[in-house]
Write an enzyme that holds these catalytic residues in place. Structure first.
Site, PDB file in Angstrom:
ATOM      1  N   HIS A 249      71.058  73.346  26.797  1.00 45.65           N
ATOM      2  CA  HIS A 249      71.989  74.301  26.179  1.00 45.65           C
ATOM      3  C   HIS A 249      72.946  73.564  25.250  1.00 45.65           C
ATOM      4  CE1 HIS A 249      70.577  77.472  28.703  1.00 45.65           C
ATOM      5  NE2 HIS A 249      71.109  77.008  29.811  1.00 45.65           N
ATOM      6  N   ALA A 250      73.564  72.517  25.777  1.00 45.68           N
ATOM      7  CA  ALA A 250      74.519  71.749  24.980  1.00 45.68           C
ATOM      8  C   ALA A 250      73.821  71.071  23.808  1.00 45.68           C
ATOM      9  CB  ALA A 250      75.212  70.704  25.858  1.00 45.68           C
TER      10      ALA A 250
ATOM     11  N   CYS B  26      69.588  80.373  33.943  1.00 44.44           N
ATOM     12  CA  CYS B  26      70.321  81.407  34.673  1.00 44.44           C
ATOM     13  C   CYS B  26      69.520  82.708  34.760  1.00 44.44           C
ATOM     14  CB  CYS B  26      71.677  81.672  34.015  1.00 44.44           C
ATOM     15  SG  CYS B  26      71.590  81.964  32.241  1.00 44.44           S
TER      16      CYS B  26
ATOM     17  N   THR C 191      72.966  64.825  25.710  1.00 47.29           N
ATOM     18  CA  THR C 191      72.935  66.165  26.304  1.00 47.29           C
ATOM     19  C   THR C 191      71.731  66.223  27.255  1.00 47.29           C
ATOM     20  OG1 THR C 191      71.840  66.872  24.257  1.00 47.29           O
ATOM     21  CG2 THR C 191      74.166  67.394  24.488  1.00 47.29           C
TER      22      THR C 191
ATOM     23  N   SER D 185      71.278  68.216  33.736  1.00 41.31           N
ATOM     24  CA  SER D 185      71.362  67.893  35.161  1.00 41.31           C
ATOM     25  C   SER D 185      70.006  68.105  35.815  1.00 41.31           C
ATOM     26  CB  SER D 185      72.409  68.783  35.840  1.00 41.31           C
ATOM     27  OG  SER D 185      72.063  70.161  35.673  1.00 41.31           O
TER      28      SER D 185
ATOM     29  N   ALA E  94      76.412  76.982  31.902  1.00 34.20           N
ATOM     30  CA  ALA E  94      75.874  77.142  30.554  1.00 34.20           C
ATOM     31  C   ALA E  94      76.985  77.430  29.547  1.00 34.20           C
ATOM     32  CB  ALA E  94      74.840  78.264  30.535  1.00 34.20           C
TER      33      ALA E  94
ATOM     34  N   GLY F 184      80.264  84.730  37.135  1.00 34.41           N
ATOM     35  CA  GLY F 184      80.080  86.043  37.755  1.00 34.41           C
ATOM     36  C   GLY F 184      78.682  86.187  38.333  1.00 34.41           C
TER      37      GLY F 184
ATOM     38  N   PHE G  63      96.417 101.998  28.152  1.00 35.64           N
ATOM     39  CA  PHE G  63      96.135 102.990  29.191  1.00 35.64           C
ATOM     40  C   PHE G  63      95.360 104.147  28.578  1.00 35.64           C
ATOM     41  CE2 PHE G  63      97.704 107.137  30.953  1.00 35.64           C
ATOM     42  CZ  PHE G  63      96.806 107.169  32.007  1.00 35.64           C
TER      43      PHE G  63
END
Length: 442
Positions: free
Chosen positions: A10-11, A42, A110, A113, A298, A327, A423
């Site tokens: 990604h990087a 992901c 880059t 991992s 990511a 998330g 609101f």
């Protein structure tokens, strides 16, 4: 100018694309040991679960696209040695097994991992798999077709998403983790209790607070997983224990954290001139603590890769640090977190307090509304916000991005109570629930 890039992650992809546009006269060479680039790992669970049928959508670049930008991409080429003093590389062509040398003016690391692989007896048995890249995902899908009892080791994001995907495909699933809670790095107990209940309700067996000690097999294939507290039948095992940076090439040459993550400054510069790093191979400043931390996400990777290109010739744009915002959706629960949990902050010796609210997202006079649980963690003395967690059946996760900005800008819990939010009854209440958390802390 010769720019060498090791790893089209990604990087790496972000750095390459931006560097090609910013420095059209540069000679950019990319070395990638795999046979594909830019895979969105992901999305593995979505692919495995059948939500995504065409995996081509999980690739956002290709050697052909990079070639259009004038980049030379050498696939299946492994960089086996680097001399950061002489600015030289030693490269092995994995197809022909031949070796060659190259030089660079600027080096971009880059390398990403790789899954952590503890030494466990029997781990060489068939049907014990990793979950990281495209080839892994294809193998998992193929093996899962004939598997009935699947064990996932590791209760982080990837492990949780996989057990949900397997269960939805009708498999008998067991989730093992050495900690006593799932997602313990991201959520406090009041959130993990609800998510664990949801997994159990769907028939997933949780084997928490126990460590895998060995695998047993039949005819060379895994058949049983033995832990410190029990044993579990399995014809397929997925290891999702965590990740470590791919930085062995630079041991003794560049400054690193104890886990091997390269330390970079705010301009993505390593401890050697003209050597830059980004993504899962390095650590960056974690804003809740102000210290370097290893947070392989990511989102961090693409930001850092983009900044490498921008800062390659001179310091131009500084990285603002990270909150580790993330998330996940677990069945009908939408969950997001940013910064430190209260548990983690207290374990680090920080003096923190927290406020937790349960609020409806819209006025009760509306035909429908949903409950949201929000927890905000803040320092006791300074009242600076250092973390937050949110859960709701409605998708309110973007609110955690707002708190991420608050942490980045060192805002206090008191200020959160009076931030200007709009609101409109279709969307929220006169007091947004983020305001409500700040006001309750007062």
């Amino acid at each position: 100018m010769k720019i060498a890039v090791i790893g089209c992650t990604h990087a790496g992809t972000a750095a390459i694309v931006n560097a090609a546009k910013l420095y059209p006269e540069a000679q950019i060479t990319v070395y990638e040991r795999n046979d594909n680039i830019s895979f969105l790992s992901c999305g593995i669970a979505l692919y495995v679960g059948g939500v995504i049928e065409d995996p081509n959508g999980l690739f956002y670049s290709s050697p052909e696209h990079l070639a259009e930008l004038g980049v030379v991409t050498k696939m299946r080429h492994d960089v086996i040695a680097v001399d950061t003093e002489k600015k030289t590389l030693r490269v092995r062509d994995l197809a022909s097994d031949s070796e060659s040398d190259d030089t660079y003016d600027k080096l971009i690391i880059t390398t990403g991992s790789w899954p952590i692989l503890p030494r466990i007896e029997g781990s060489n048995l068939d049907n014990i798999l990793l979950s990281k890249n495209f080839n892994h995902s294809n193998t998992i899908i193929e093996k899962a077709k004939t598997a009935s009892k699947i064990v996932v080791v590791g209760a982080g994001y990837i492990g949780i998403e996989l057990v949900e995907a397997f269960e939805m495909n009708g498999k008998k699933v067991t989730l093992i983790d050495s900690t006593d809670r799932i997602l313990s790095k991201y959520l406090d107990p009041e959130f993990t209790e609800q998510t664990e209940s949801s997994l159990k309700e769907h028939g997933i067996q949780l084997a928490l607070g126990q460590t895998v000690t060995r695998f047993e097999g039949t005819d060379g294939k895994v058949a049983k997983v033995i832990t410190t507290k029990g044993e579990y039948e399995a014809d397929l095992v997925i290891l999702c224990i965590g990740f470590k940076p791919n930085t062995e090439l630079f041991q003794g040459q560049l400054e690193m954290m104890p886990n091997g993550a390269l330390i970079v400054d705010e301009y993505m510069r390593t401890s050697k001139p003209d050597v830059y790093a980004a993504g899962d191979s390095c650590a960056i400043v974690y804003n809740p603590t102000g210290k370097h931390a290893y947070i392989p996400l990511a989102t961090n990777a693409v930001r850092m890769g983009t900044l490498v290109a921008r800062n390659l010739m001179k310091p131009t744009i500084a990285y603002m640090g990270t909150q580790g915002t993330s998330g996940i959706k677990i069945y009908d629960h939408n969950i997001a977190s940013t910064g430190l949990t209260e548990t983690a902050a207290l374990d680090m010796g920080m003096d923190v307090k927290s406020v937790t609210i349960q609020e409806n997202d819209r006025p009760e006079f509306m035909p429908t509304y949903n409950e949201v649980t929000l927890k905000v963690v803040y320092e006791t003395d300074t009242r600076r916000i250092v973390g937050a967690q949110l859960m709701s059946k409605a998708d309110l996760t973007q609110s955690v991005n707002t708190i991420s900005v608050c942490i980045q800008n060192k805002m206090t819990i008191d200020q959160l109570g009076f931030v200007d939010f709009f609101f409109q009854p279709h969307y929220n209440k006169p007091w947004n629930f983020l305001n409500t958390a700040g006001l309750q802390a007062l």
